[in-house]
Write a protein that holds these residues in place. Structure first.
Motif, short mmCIF file in Angstrom:
data_model
loop_
_atom_site.label_atom_id
_atom_site.label_comp_id
_atom_site.label_asym_id
_atom_site.label_seq_id
_atom_site.Cartn_x
_atom_site.Cartn_y
_atom_site.Cartn_z
N ASP A 1 0.84 -1.20 0.00
CA ASP A 1 0.00 0.00 0.00
C ASP A 1 0.87 1.25 0.00
OD1 ASP A 1 -2.64 -1.24 2.18
OD2 ASP A 1 -2.36 -1.32 0.01
N ALA A 2 0.39 2.29 -0.70
CA ALA A 2 1.14 3.52 -0.76
C ALA A 2 1.06 4.24 0.57
CB ALA A 2 0.57 4.40 -1.86
N GLY A 3 2.16 4.95 0.90
CA GLY A 3 2.16 5.77 2.10
C GLY A 3 1.54 7.11 1.80
N VAL A 4 1.81 8.07 2.67
CA VAL A 4 1.32 9.43 2.48
C VAL A 4 2.14 10.07 1.35
CG1 VAL A 4 1.02 11.69 3.54
CG2 VAL A 4 0.67 9.60 4.90
N THR A 5 1.46 10.64 0.38
CA THR A 5 2.16 11.28 -0.73
C THR A 5 1.88 12.77 -0.72
OG1 THR A 5 0.34 10.80 -2.24
CG2 THR A 5 2.15 9.23 -2.16
N GLN A 6 2.93 13.55 -0.95
CA GLN A 6 2.81 15.01 -0.99
C GLN A 6 3.38 15.53 -2.30
OE1 GLN A 6 4.26 15.60 3.52
NE2 GLN A 6 3.56 17.52 2.53
N SER A 7 2.76 16.61 -2.78
CA SER A 7 3.29 17.25 -3.99
C SER A 7 3.10 18.76 -3.90
CB SER A 7 2.55 16.71 -5.23
OG SER A 7 1.17 17.02 -5.18
N PRO A 8 4.00 19.53 -4.51
CA PRO A 8 5.25 19.06 -5.10
C PRO A 8 6.30 18.76 -4.02
CG PRO A 8 5.16 21.43 -5.20
CD PRO A 8 3.85 20.98 -4.59
N THR A 9 7.45 18.24 -4.40
CA THR A 9 8.50 17.96 -3.43
C THR A 9 9.28 19.23 -3.10
OG1 THR A 9 9.94 17.29 -5.21
CG2 THR A 9 8.77 15.55 -4.06
N HIS A 10 9.47 20.06 -4.09
CA HIS A 10 10.17 21.34 -3.88
C HIS A 10 9.41 22.44 -4.59
CE1 HIS A 10 13.46 18.42 -3.27
NE2 HIS A 10 13.95 19.32 -2.46
N LEU A 11 9.50 23.65 -4.04
CA LEU A 11 8.81 24.78 -4.64
C LEU A 11 9.58 26.05 -4.30
CD1 LEU A 11 6.22 25.03 -6.28
CD2 LEU A 11 4.96 25.31 -4.14
N ILE A 12 9.76 26.88 -5.29
CA ILE A 12 10.40 28.19 -5.06
C ILE A 12 9.41 29.28 -5.44
CG2 ILE A 12 12.31 29.73 -5.66
CD1 ILE A 12 13.98 27.26 -6.30
N LYS A 13 9.17 30.19 -4.52
CA LYS A 13 8.23 31.28 -4.74
C LYS A 13 8.89 32.59 -4.33
CE LYS A 13 4.35 29.15 -6.00
NZ LYS A 13 3.57 29.50 -7.22
N THR A 14 8.26 33.69 -4.69
CA THR A 14 8.73 35.00 -4.24
C THR A 14 7.73 35.59 -3.27
OG1 THR A 14 7.70 36.05 -6.14
CG2 THR A 14 10.03 35.45 -6.37
N ARG A 15 8.20 36.57 -2.51
CA ARG A 15 7.34 37.21 -1.52
C ARG A 15 6.06 37.75 -2.15
NH1 ARG A 15 11.32 41.46 1.10
NH2 ARG A 15 12.11 41.36 -1.03
N GLY A 16 4.94 37.57 -1.45
CA GLY A 16 3.67 38.08 -1.92
C GLY A 16 2.86 37.08 -2.73
N GLN A 17 3.53 36.05 -3.26
CA GLN A 17 2.80 35.05 -4.04
C GLN A 17 2.01 34.13 -3.12
OE1 GLN A 17 6.05 33.30 -6.49
NE2 GLN A 17 4.90 34.10 -8.25
N HIS A 18 1.20 33.25 -3.72
CA HIS A 18 0.49 32.26 -2.93
C HIS A 18 0.92 30.87 -3.40
CE1 HIS A 18 -2.11 32.44 -6.51
NE2 HIS A 18 -2.36 31.18 -6.24
N VAL A 19 0.65 29.87 -2.56
CA VAL A 19 1.07 28.52 -2.87
C VAL A 19 0.01 27.53 -2.40
CG1 VAL A 19 2.30 28.16 -0.68
CG2 VAL A 19 3.03 26.93 -2.72
N THR A 20 -0.11 26.42 -3.13
CA THR A 20 -1.00 25.33 -2.75
C THR A 20 -0.20 24.04 -2.68
OG1 THR A 20 -2.94 26.36 -3.78
CG2 THR A 20 -3.03 23.99 -3.38
N VAL A 78 -1.28 28.89 1.28
CA VAL A 78 -0.65 30.00 1.99
C VAL A 78 -0.64 31.20 1.07
CG1 VAL A 78 1.34 30.78 3.32
CG2 VAL A 78 0.86 28.33 3.15
N ASN A 79 -1.24 32.31 1.52
CA ASN A 79 -1.30 33.54 0.74
C ASN A 79 -0.25 34.54 1.20
OD1 ASN A 79 -3.54 32.68 -0.78
ND2 ASN A 79 -4.93 33.30 0.86
N ALA A 80 0.03 35.51 0.34
CA ALA A 80 0.93 36.62 0.69
C ALA A 80 2.20 36.11 1.36
CB ALA A 80 0.19 37.62 1.59
N LEU A 81 2.91 35.26 0.66
CA LEU A 81 4.09 34.59 1.22
C LEU A 81 5.12 35.57 1.75
CD1 LEU A 81 4.45 31.78 -1.45
CD2 LEU A 81 3.95 31.43 0.98
N LEU A 82 5.69 35.20 2.90
CA LEU A 82 6.76 35.96 3.53
C LEU A 82 8.03 35.11 3.54
CD1 LEU A 82 4.79 37.24 6.66
CD2 LEU A 82 5.20 38.48 4.52
N LEU A 83 9.18 35.78 3.70
CA LEU A 83 10.44 35.04 3.75
C LEU A 83 10.41 33.99 4.85
CD1 LEU A 83 13.08 37.89 3.24
CD2 LEU A 83 12.31 36.20 1.56
N GLY A 84 9.76 34.31 5.96
CA GLY A 84 9.70 33.41 7.10
C GLY A 84 8.86 32.17 6.87
#
Lengths: 112, 110
Positions: A1-20, A78-84
């Motif tokens: 059986d498959a374990g927990v799967t997450q995607s994507p594995t890596h993501l690079i964004k800039t400040r202010g963008q949003h991510v799913t 996550v909206n309005a991404l910050l460096l932190g």
């Protein structure tokens, strides 16, 4: 059986963008929790969902939101991404509250 | 707020020596879980303790839950190089969340 799967594995964004970020739990698990892990620290609880309802929320701003779908998969937004916000985001599934948690490999999010 | 602290933060041992990490919560816990995270990996569930004073063993690993359900410990006998990683406790304070400890990073010198 498959374990927990997450995607994507890596993501690079800039400040202010949003991510799913996406998570598919182990088959049969109805509970999904999201954690943020900053390098050198323990995972910090963000949300827990069970049967598509939010059951718990950690000390994170309203820029963080999540939902769970009828097939028990989940998204963290996550909206309005910050460096932190740069961190490893972990998803864990379990058969219910107070049960062993099974973690995915995580999504490493870098904010430039 | 609710906090879970672990000591020590780091531990270097010679292979074959014993190792112990201690976990202390600011509030009473309904249960506590222990996880191991290898470098670059994700936390892997080791065990869950529920009852006051509970002791569980897994081969060379011994887990204890304190009588007051506010502290716990993990003891490894005769460490091996495969024991390398960070050990986290995660306490459940009775609400729908787990609070992870600060972790103890174990290095084993061959």
């Amino acid at each position: 059986d498959a374990g927990v799967t997450q995607s994507p594995t890596h993501l690079i964004k800039t400040r202010g963008q949003h991510v799913t970020l996406r998570c598919s739990p182990i088959s049969g698990h109805k509970s999904v929790s999201w954690y943020q892990q900053v390098l050198g620290q323990g995972p910090q609880f963000i949300f827990q969902y069970y049967e598509k309802e939010e059951r718990g929320r950690g000390n994170f701003p309203d820029r963080f939101s999540a939902r769970q779908f009828p097939n028990y998969s989940s998204e963290l937004n996550v909206n309005a991404l910050l460096l932190g916000d740069s961190a490893l985001y972990l998803c864990a599934s379990s058969s219910g509250d107070r049960q062993p948690q099974h973690f995915g490999d995580g999504t490493r999010l870098s904010i430039l | 707020g609710q906090q879970v602290m672990q000591i020590p933060q780091y531990q270097h041992v010679q292979e074959g020596e014993d190792f112990t990490t201690y976990c202390n919560s600011s509030t009473t816990l309904s249960n506590i879980q222990w996880y191991k995270q290898r470098p670059g990996g994700h936390p892997v569930f080791l065990i869950q303790l529920v009852k006051s004073g509970e002791v569980k063993k897994q081969k060379r690993l011994t887990f204890q839950f304190g009588e007051a359900k506010k502290n716990s410990s993990l003891h490894i006998t005769a460490t091996q190089t495969t024991d390398v990683g960070t050990y986290f406790c995660a306490g459940h304070p009775g609400t729908y969340k787990y609070i992870f400890g600060t972790g103890t990073r174990l290095k084993v010198l061959a």
